[in-house]
Motif scaffolding. Sequence first.
Motif, short mmCIF file in Angstrom:
data_model
loop_
_atom_site.label_atom_id
_atom_site.label_comp_id
_atom_site.label_asym_id
_atom_site.label_seq_id
_atom_site.Cartn_x
_atom_site.Cartn_y
_atom_site.Cartn_z
N SER A 53 26.99 21.60 -69.92
CA SER A 53 26.55 21.05 -68.90
C SER A 53 24.99 20.31 -68.96
CB SER A 53 26.08 22.27 -67.48
OG SER A 53 25.82 21.39 -66.22
N ALA A 54 24.34 20.87 -70.03
CA ALA A 54 22.95 20.15 -70.26
C ALA A 54 23.20 19.01 -70.97
CB ALA A 54 21.92 21.16 -70.81
N VAL A 55 24.17 19.24 -71.95
CA VAL A 55 24.52 18.14 -73.16
C VAL A 55 25.24 17.10 -72.33
CG1 VAL A 55 26.00 17.65 -75.05
CG2 VAL A 55 24.67 19.55 -75.06
N VAL A 56 26.10 17.31 -71.43
CA VAL A 56 26.78 16.33 -70.65
C VAL A 56 25.79 15.52 -69.84
CG1 VAL A 56 28.68 15.72 -68.89
CG2 VAL A 56 29.08 17.33 -70.66
N ALA A 60 25.80 11.75 -70.37
CA ALA A 60 26.68 11.19 -69.45
C ALA A 60 25.67 10.98 -68.04
CB ALA A 60 27.91 11.55 -69.39
N GLY A 61 24.78 11.52 -68.02
CA GLY A 61 23.80 11.40 -66.71
C GLY A 61 23.88 12.76 -65.99
N PRO A 62 22.96 12.97 -65.22
CA PRO A 62 22.76 14.23 -64.46
C PRO A 62 23.69 14.61 -63.61
CG PRO A 62 20.91 12.54 -63.74
CD PRO A 62 21.63 11.88 -64.91
N ILE A 63 24.40 13.33 -63.03
CA ILE A 63 25.54 13.77 -62.01
C ILE A 63 26.82 14.59 -62.79
CG2 ILE A 63 27.25 12.63 -60.41
CD1 ILE A 63 25.11 10.70 -59.71
#
Length: 108
Positions: A53-56, A60-63
Amino acid sequence: MMELWPEGTAADPEAARERYAADMRAERKALLEVIRADLPAAHLGLGIVIMASAVVGLFAGPIAGALVAGSFAALFLVALAVMLLRGIRGLNAGRRAYLLTFGWANWV
């Protein structure tokens, strides 16, 4: 072609049923042992989800990161609701839902 039975030519159908039932019980027990998830594996799965989740979220953005974490949170809540509907209460319901949601890390 005649099949050879352990009982010989006078095969007992009840003994065959008992042997079949015993073999099926042993097979199911072995399968359950193989696919069983435990808490350390579930903790590892939760850690993997947090890191993914942190890497994405970073790339890719916080959303997108929130979507990854939210999807696992939704899966946990659905599993918890199913456990509660089945009549499993308290910490046991939470534990089972947690193992279902994050126990997949046992096979990573």
